[in-house]
Design a protein around this motif. Structure first.
Motif, mmCIF file in Angstrom:
data_model
loop_
_atom_site.group_PDB
_atom_site.id
_atom_site.type_symbol
_atom_site.label_atom_id
_atom_site.label_comp_id
_atom_site.label_asym_id
_atom_site.label_seq_id
_atom_site.Cartn_x
_atom_site.Cartn_y
_atom_site.Cartn_z
ATOM 1 N N ILE A 198 -9.552 -20.087 17.893
ATOM 2 C CA ILE A 198 -9.020 -20.071 19.253
ATOM 3 C C ILE A 198 -10.170 -19.999 20.249
ATOM 4 O O ILE A 198 -11.245 -19.467 19.954
ATOM 5 N N ASP A 199 -9.931 -20.573 21.423
ATOM 6 C CA ASP A 199 -10.887 -20.505 22.531
ATOM 7 C C ASP A 199 -10.285 -19.652 23.638
ATOM 8 O O ASP A 199 -9.114 -19.839 24.001
ATOM 9 N N THR A 200 -11.069 -18.716 24.170
ATOM 10 C CA THR A 200 -10.615 -17.888 25.281
ATOM 11 C C THR A 200 -11.482 -18.141 26.507
ATOM 12 O O THR A 200 -12.660 -18.492 26.396
ATOM 13 N N VAL A 201 -10.872 -17.971 27.676
ATOM 14 C CA VAL A 201 -11.605 -18.037 28.941
ATOM 15 C C VAL A 201 -11.201 -16.828 29.784
ATOM 16 O O VAL A 201 -10.039 -16.411 29.770
ATOM 17 N N VAL A 202 -12.166 -16.278 30.493
ATOM 18 C CA VAL A 202 -11.927 -15.128 31.372
ATOM 19 C C VAL A 202 -12.646 -15.381 32.693
ATOM 20 O O VAL A 202 -13.828 -15.744 32.706
ATOM 21 N N LEU A 203 -11.915 -15.205 33.792
ATOM 22 C CA LEU A 203 -12.501 -15.352 35.122
ATOM 23 C C LEU A 203 -12.110 -14.149 35.961
ATOM 24 O O LEU A 203 -10.934 -13.943 36.263
ATOM 25 N N TYR A 245 -17.424 -17.440 37.823
ATOM 26 C CA TYR A 245 -17.993 -17.896 36.552
ATOM 27 C C TYR A 245 -16.980 -17.662 35.443
ATOM 28 O O TYR A 245 -16.582 -16.520 35.188
ATOM 29 N N THR A 246 -16.552 -18.746 34.808
ATOM 30 C CA THR A 246 -15.587 -18.664 33.723
ATOM 31 C C THR A 246 -16.322 -18.463 32.406
ATOM 32 O O THR A 246 -17.138 -19.302 32.014
ATOM 33 N N LYS A 247 -16.034 -17.360 31.738
ATOM 34 C CA LYS A 247 -16.681 -17.055 30.455
ATOM 35 C C LYS A 247 -15.835 -17.610 29.312
ATOM 36 O O LYS A 247 -14.638 -17.346 29.235
ATOM 37 N N GLU A 248 -16.488 -18.355 28.417
ATOM 38 C CA GLU A 248 -15.809 -18.933 27.254
ATOM 39 C C GLU A 248 -16.244 -18.220 25.978
ATOM 40 O O GLU A 248 -17.393 -17.805 25.842
ATOM 41 N N LYS A 249 -15.302 -18.118 25.046
ATOM 42 C CA LYS A 249 -15.614 -17.512 23.745
ATOM 43 C C LYS A 249 -14.698 -18.105 22.691
ATOM 44 O O LYS A 249 -13.495 -18.241 22.924
ATOM 45 N N ARG A 250 -15.265 -18.452 21.529
ATOM 46 C CA ARG A 250 -14.455 -18.945 20.408
ATOM 47 C C ARG A 250 -14.380 -17.868 19.331
ATOM 48 O O ARG A 250 -15.367 -17.199 19.027
ATOM 49 N N PHE A 251 -13.172 -17.702 18.766
ATOM 50 C CA PHE A 251 -12.949 -16.726 17.704
ATOM 51 C C PHE A 251 -12.400 -17.430 16.460
ATOM 52 O O PHE A 251 -11.473 -18.234 16.552
ATOM 53 N N GLU A 252 -12.990 -17.092 15.327
ATOM 54 C CA GLU A 252 -12.496 -17.582 14.039
ATOM 55 C C GLU A 252 -11.462 -16.592 13.487
ATOM 56 O O GLU A 252 -11.402 -15.426 13.896
ATOM 57 N N GLN A 253 -10.678 -17.041 12.527
ATOM 58 C CA GLN A 253 -9.609 -16.207 11.986
ATOM 59 C C GLN A 253 -10.148 -14.926 11.360
ATOM 60 O O GLN A 253 -9.569 -13.850 11.527
ATOM 61 N N PHE A 265 -3.511 -12.813 22.718
ATOM 62 C CA PHE A 265 -3.728 -13.008 21.283
ATOM 63 C C PHE A 265 -2.452 -12.770 20.491
ATOM 64 O O PHE A 265 -2.134 -13.525 19.562
ATOM 65 N N LEU A 266 -1.699 -11.743 20.835
ATOM 66 C CA LEU A 266 -0.465 -11.457 20.100
ATOM 67 C C LEU A 266 0.558 -12.574 20.293
ATOM 68 O O LEU A 266 1.313 -12.897 19.366
ATOM 69 N N ALA A 267 0.588 -13.179 21.475
ATOM 70 C CA ALA A 267 1.483 -14.314 21.707
ATOM 71 C C ALA A 267 1.061 -15.496 20.844
ATOM 72 O O ALA A 267 1.901 -16.198 20.259
ATOM 73 N N PHE A 268 -0.237 -15.739 20.767
ATOM 74 C CA PHE A 268 -0.741 -16.796 19.881
ATOM 75 C C PHE A 268 -0.419 -16.493 18.432
ATOM 76 O O PHE A 268 0.033 -17.366 17.680
ATOM 77 N N ASP A 269 -0.639 -15.247 18.019
ATOM 78 C CA ASP A 269 -0.431 -14.872 16.618
ATOM 79 C C ASP A 269 1.032 -15.032 16.220
ATOM 80 O O ASP A 269 1.339 -15.488 15.109
ATOM 81 N N ALA A 270 1.944 -14.672 17.135
ATOM 82 C CA ALA A 270 3.369 -14.855 16.859
ATOM 83 C C ALA A 270 3.709 -16.330 16.691
ATOM 84 O O ALA A 270 4.554 -16.704 15.864
ATOM 85 N N THR A 271 3.024 -17.182 17.450
ATOM 86 C CA THR A 271 3.243 -18.625 17.342
ATOM 87 C C THR A 271 2.634 -19.170 16.058
ATOM 88 O O THR A 271 3.236 -19.987 15.357
ATOM 89 N N ARG A 272 1.438 -18.695 15.736
ATOM 90 C CA ARG A 272 0.723 -19.190 14.555
ATOM 91 C C ARG A 272 1.496 -18.952 13.271
ATOM 92 O O ARG A 272 1.559 -19.829 12.397
#
Length: 247
Positions: A188-193, A199-207, A171-178
């Motif tokens: 942003i969309d995140t995935v965790v495996l 099973y790949t878990k998906e999650k979307r986060f709003e600002q 997230f901090l890498a994304f935030d520095a880019t944003r």
């Protein structure tokens, strides 16, 4: 432009992508992550490049998965097949795109674990269909807008870190880019495996959900700069002070 990031740790994989689509002066939101979750077959694909190329390659690949998913027992086999579909799209569209002034530039991050993989794997697939595996020596890969998030990860991320810590770094890498590029943004969309979970878990986060994290980090950075043990740097002003007093 795009921001897509894949991270490999000893505990599994983390991925994060923005959703900003820029076309001329218009901006829209669109998902850049494709996931497959089947019995002992779980992987995700994140892409950077022309949207039309991405959609066509994913559509072709989805047909392959629907009919031949069981023929892939290791992730590199699925990566090879997606590369084949990208090559097919290149044969069909590359010349016409280049004649219209567009570059055939689909880069992909592919991560997952299939039944014969001893652990989750992470790959970077190039537009030509060849790939490299991301290993623990440098356990992350960014496609799209790469410059601003890279220093955050190089300073803070290690292969032995937890998935939770890796996601914070992502997230901090994304935030520095944003905050540095106007063509990368929320949501942003995140995935965790996790290892051997398939099973790949998906999650979307709003600002609005993560704004407090950005503010916390910004304040900590400012305070850290103010508190740096940097007395030696004060000598940079000494000659200036002498000249000022003598003038």
């Amino acid at each position: 432009m795009t921001f897509c990031l894949g991270i490999k740790t000893k505990n599994g994989l983390v991925g994060l992508s923005d959703t900003r689509i820029t076309s001329g002066s218009e901006t829209t939101t669109s998902k850049k992550v494709y996931t497959v979750n089947r019995k002992k077959h779980s992987f995700f694909i994140m892409t950077s490049g022309l949207r039309s190329v991405r959609d066509k390659a994913i559509t072709y690949f989805s047909e392959v998965i629907a009919h031949r998913d069981d023929s892939f027992t290791k992730l590199f086999q699925a990566v090879n097949e997606f590369g084949n579909q990208v090559k097919i799209v290149a044969k069909e569209d590359k010349t016409y795109l280049e004649e219209a002034g567009f570059q055939f530039n689909l880069f992909s991050i592919i991560g997952g674990q299939l039944e014969d993989d001893p652990e989750p794997k992470l790959y970077l697939l190039y537009p030509q269909g060849n790939w490299i595996e991301i290993r623990k020596g440098t356990p992350f890969v960014i496609i799209g807008n790469t410059g601003f998030g890279h220093p955050v990860l190089k300073r803070s991320l290690h292969y032995d870190d937890s998935l939770e810590y890796a996601l914070k770094c992502a997230f901090l890498a994304f935030d520095a880019t944003r905050i540095s590029a106007n063509d990368v943004d929320f949501p942003i969309d995140t995935v965790v495996l996790k290892n051997d979970e398939y099973y790949t878990k998906e999650k979307r986060f709003e600002q609005k959900e993560l704004e407090h994290v950005s503010n916390f980090w910004n304040n900590r950075l400012k305070n850290a700069i103010a508190e740096l043990p940097s007395e030696v740097l004060s000598s940079a002003f000494e000659d200036f002070d002498l000249v000022s007093k003598g003038s």
